[in-house]
Scaffold this motif. Structure first.
Motif, PDB file in Angstrom:
ATOM      1  N   ASP A  27      10.214 -13.893 -32.388  1.00 12.01           N
ATOM      2  CA  ASP A  27      11.252 -13.851 -31.352  1.00 12.01           C
ATOM      3  C   ASP A  27      10.663 -13.645 -29.961  1.00 12.01           C
ATOM      4  O   ASP A  27      11.235 -14.080 -28.968  1.00 12.01           O
ATOM      5  CB  ASP A  27      12.239 -12.718 -31.657  1.00 12.01           C
ATOM      6  N   PHE A  28       9.536 -12.929 -29.895  1.00 17.83           N
ATOM      7  CA  PHE A  28       8.898 -12.643 -28.611  1.00 17.83           C
ATOM      8  C   PHE A  28       7.387 -12.874 -28.720  1.00 17.83           C
ATOM      9  O   PHE A  28       6.785 -12.646 -29.778  1.00 17.83           O
ATOM     10  CB  PHE A  28       9.141 -11.192 -28.184  1.00 17.83           C
ATOM     11  N   ILE A  29       6.803 -13.306 -27.618  1.00 15.65           N
ATOM     12  CA  ILE A  29       5.368 -13.497 -27.532  1.00 15.65           C
ATOM     13  C   ILE A  29       4.837 -12.542 -26.463  1.00 15.65           C
ATOM     14  O   ILE A  29       5.306 -12.568 -25.321  1.00 15.65           O
ATOM     15  CB  ILE A  29       5.015 -14.959 -27.153  1.00 15.65           C
ATOM     16  N   GLY A  30       3.858 -11.699 -26.827  1.00 20.14           N
ATOM     17  CA  GLY A  30       3.292 -10.742 -25.880  1.00 20.14           C
ATOM     18  C   GLY A  30       1.939 -11.184 -25.362  1.00 20.14           C
ATOM     19  O   GLY A  30       1.140 -11.777 -26.099  1.00 20.14           O
ATOM     20  N   LEU A  31       1.669 -10.921 -24.084  1.00 22.75           N
ATOM     21  CA  LEU A  31       0.391 -11.258 -23.456  1.00 22.75           C
ATOM     22  C   LEU A  31      -0.231  -9.986 -22.889  1.00 22.75           C
ATOM     23  O   LEU A  31       0.481  -9.116 -22.374  1.00 22.75           O
ATOM     24  CB  LEU A  31       0.591 -12.288 -22.339  1.00 22.75           C
ATOM     25  N   VAL A  32      -1.552  -9.895 -22.956  1.00 21.73           N
ATOM     26  CA  VAL A  32      -2.266  -8.702 -22.500  1.00 21.73           C
ATOM     27  C   VAL A  32      -3.003  -9.005 -21.206  1.00 21.73           C
ATOM     28  O   VAL A  32      -3.811  -9.936 -21.143  1.00 21.73           O
ATOM     29  CB  VAL A  32      -3.273  -8.223 -23.579  1.00 21.73           C
ATOM     30  N   PHE A  33      -2.719  -8.210 -20.185  1.00 20.46           N
ATOM     31  CA  PHE A  33      -3.388  -8.365 -18.895  1.00 20.46           C
ATOM     32  C   PHE A  33      -4.343  -7.201 -18.593  1.00 20.46           C
ATOM     33  O   PHE A  33      -5.030  -7.208 -17.582  1.00 20.46           O
ATOM     34  CB  PHE A  33      -2.353  -8.473 -17.769  1.00 20.46           C
ATOM     35  N   ALA A  34      -4.359  -6.186 -19.456  1.00 21.84           N
ATOM     36  CA  ALA A  34      -5.205  -5.005 -19.218  1.00 21.84           C
ATOM     37  C   ALA A  34      -6.677  -5.396 -19.252  1.00 21.84           C
ATOM     38  O   ALA A  34      -7.158  -6.002 -20.214  1.00 21.84           O
ATOM     39  CB  ALA A  34      -4.923  -3.940 -20.273  1.00 21.84           C
ATOM     40  N   GLU A  35      -7.397  -5.032 -18.202  1.00 19.15           N
ATOM     41  CA  GLU A  35      -8.819  -5.357 -18.128  1.00 19.15           C
ATOM     42  C   GLU A  35      -9.597  -4.607 -19.202  1.00 19.15           C
ATOM     43  O   GLU A  35      -9.306  -3.460 -19.519  1.00 19.15           O
ATOM     44  CB  GLU A  35      -9.364  -5.014 -16.741  1.00 19.15           C
ATOM     45  N   GLY A  36     -10.599  -5.267 -19.763  1.00 19.09           N
ATOM     46  CA  GLY A  36     -11.428  -4.644 -20.780  1.00 19.09           C
ATOM     47  C   GLY A  36     -10.986  -4.925 -22.193  1.00 19.09           C
ATOM     48  O   GLY A  36     -11.748  -4.705 -23.137  1.00 19.09           O
ATOM     49  N   SER A  37      -9.762  -5.392 -22.382  1.00 19.93           N
ATOM     50  CA  SER A  37      -9.281  -5.697 -23.730  1.00 19.93           C
ATOM     51  C   SER A  37      -9.843  -7.044 -24.182  1.00 19.93           C
ATOM     52  O   SER A  37      -9.938  -7.991 -23.382  1.00 19.93           O
ATOM     53  CB  SER A  37      -7.754  -5.756 -23.748  1.00 19.93           C
ATOM     54  N   PRO A  38     -10.235  -7.156 -25.454  1.00 19.50           N
ATOM     55  CA  PRO A  38     -10.719  -8.458 -25.960  1.00 19.50           C
ATOM     56  C   PRO A  38      -9.627  -9.519 -25.968  1.00 19.50           C
ATOM     57  O   PRO A  38      -9.904 -10.701 -26.136  1.00 19.50           O
ATOM     58  CB  PRO A  38     -11.201  -8.125 -27.378  1.00 19.50           C
ATOM     59  N   ARG A  39      -8.372  -9.087 -25.782  1.00 17.76           N
ATOM     60  CA  ARG A  39      -7.246 -10.027 -25.793  1.00 17.76           C
ATOM     61  C   ARG A  39      -6.710 -10.334 -24.388  1.00 17.76           C
ATOM     62  O   ARG A  39      -5.672 -10.955 -24.232  1.00 17.76           O
ATOM     63  CB  ARG A  39      -6.115  -9.465 -26.658  1.00 17.76           C
TER      64      ARG A  39
END
Length: 395
Positions: free
Chosen positions: A362-374
């Motif tokens: 239902d939802f797609i999440g995106l990661v903008f936090a620096e340092g995360s492998p994602r």
């Protein structure tokens, strides 16, 4: 014996035999008659695509039903014209705009589609394939339940012989929802084969009408679309295959409903909508067409499958008519009930995100936090969002 031959014919071909007179066959005529009957039966048996007579009527018998319905509607129109002429109906159009002011059908659908999907809820007493569904239902009360539950439009069957509906049913629905804020549109669903029926619909309060490509030659379809628009109604144009879709587009249709039920054999194939969407995506977008899925919708997962394809509206009839709580079912279809929503996160490319959406996320999440492998860049995020939004998902 001649009596046995007649009995077998009635038992195996009740629809074909219903309108014929019983005739006595002489012994000399019996042999060729039986040969012809058996040959026809074998042909119908093989042509049906199934050897189980309980699965679905054969194509020939189903086509006979479609032909019978249209022929009967022609007779009905002639009878109606004897009571109220076409000129009289046209003269009443001005008054109907005051008594039953129309709303913009396409705009009403798009408004709800922007938040997920529009649901067109149907009032249907019976059908040729299912028999009686809810013959004693109060159409106005049923329509009001649909409206209060958030239906974007209410479809009302007005064909009296096989579907047991009529124009008073539609008018009752229109009057019940008339004073609701942001009321649903009212659709006349019938086998419209004459402009008389379009004017008739508007005079009785319809905001739109259904035009079935399978029963209309191209010049007549184009004419009925034009007449509908002239009196303030954008029609829903029904198709079932690629050829009919291209015909609808040539005639200028703006709202195209894909009937997943084949009117020639009554089978339901939920992939019909997807095939038509894929084969005509560019033309549909170029003409700013809304695509709607009709028939075979039973639950929320059916709706989700269609919205991922880009469908903006679904029409539901039998499931709502048989439900003990149609209002709850409409909310479920729209995703407004207690349905569990699933969020998936950490995507870095459009292909994987689209795959998750097709799987039912239902939802797609995106990661903008620096340092995360994602972590994704703005450009990566934009590419993922664009891919998902074209499939009507939420990020």
């Amino acid at each position: 014996s001649p009596r046995v031959a007649r009995s077998v014919l009635r038992a195996t071909h009740p629809l074909v035999e219903a309108d014929t007179q019983e005739a006595t066959l002489s012994p000399g005529a019996l042999a060729p008659a039986l040969f012809f009957f058996l040959l026809s039966s074998i042909h119908l048996y093989l042509d049906s695509g199934t050897h189980n007579p309980e699965v679905a009527p054969s194509k020939a018998m189903a086509s006979s039903i479609l032909l019978k319905i249209c022929e009967q509607r022609k007779k009905d129109v002639l009878a109606a014209k004897e009571k109220v002429s076409l000129d009289t109906l046209k003269a009443l159009i001005g008054g109907s705009k005051t008594q039953y002011p129309p709303i913009d059908f396409k705009a009403r659908l798009r408004k709800d589609a922007a938040n997920g999907v529009s649901v067109v809820a149907e009032v249907k007493r019976a059908s040729p394939s299912k028999g009686d569904i809810a013959p004693g239902i109060n159409a106005g009360e049923q329509g009001l339940k649909y409206a209060k539950a958030g239906a974007s439009a209410i479809s009302v069957l007005t064909e009296p012989t096989w579907f047991k509906g009529d124009l008073p049913d539609m008018r009752a629905v229109r009057e019940e929802v008339a004073n609701l804020p942001d009321r649903p549109a009212v659709l006349r669903k019938d086998f419209l084969i004459d402009e008389y029926m379009v004017y008739e619909a508007r005079v009785h309060g319809a905001d739109t009408v259904l035009l079935i490509v399978a029963v209309l030659e191209e010049p007549l379809l184009k004419s009925l679309i034009a007449v509908s628009r002239e009196i303030g109604m954008e029609p829903l144009v029904e198709v079932n295959n690629d050829e009919e879709t291209k015909k609808a587009l040539r005639c200028g249709a703006k709202i195209i409903g894909v009937n997943n039920r084949n009117l020639h054999d009554f089978s339901v194939d939920s992939s019909t909508t997807e095939k038509i969407m894929q084969d005509n995506a560019a033309a549909l977008a170029a003409n700013d067409c809304m695509l709607c899925a009709l028939s075979g919708i039973q639950c929320r997962s059916d709706v989700q499958r269609y919205t991922v394809m880009g469908v903006e509206m679904v029409l539901v009839g039998e499931a709502l008519m048989r439900s003990s709580d149609p209002a709850a079912l409409i909310r479920e279809f729209r995703g407004l009930g207690d349905t569990v929503l699933v969020k998936t996160c950490g995507f870095k490319d459009p292909e994987t995100a689209v795959h998750a959406a097709k799987a039912g996320a239902d939802f797609i999440g995106l990661v903008f936090a620096e340092g995360s492998p994602r972590t994704v860049t703005v450009a990566q995020a934009r590419a993922i969002i664009d891919a998902i939004r074209t499939r009507k998902c939420v990020t």
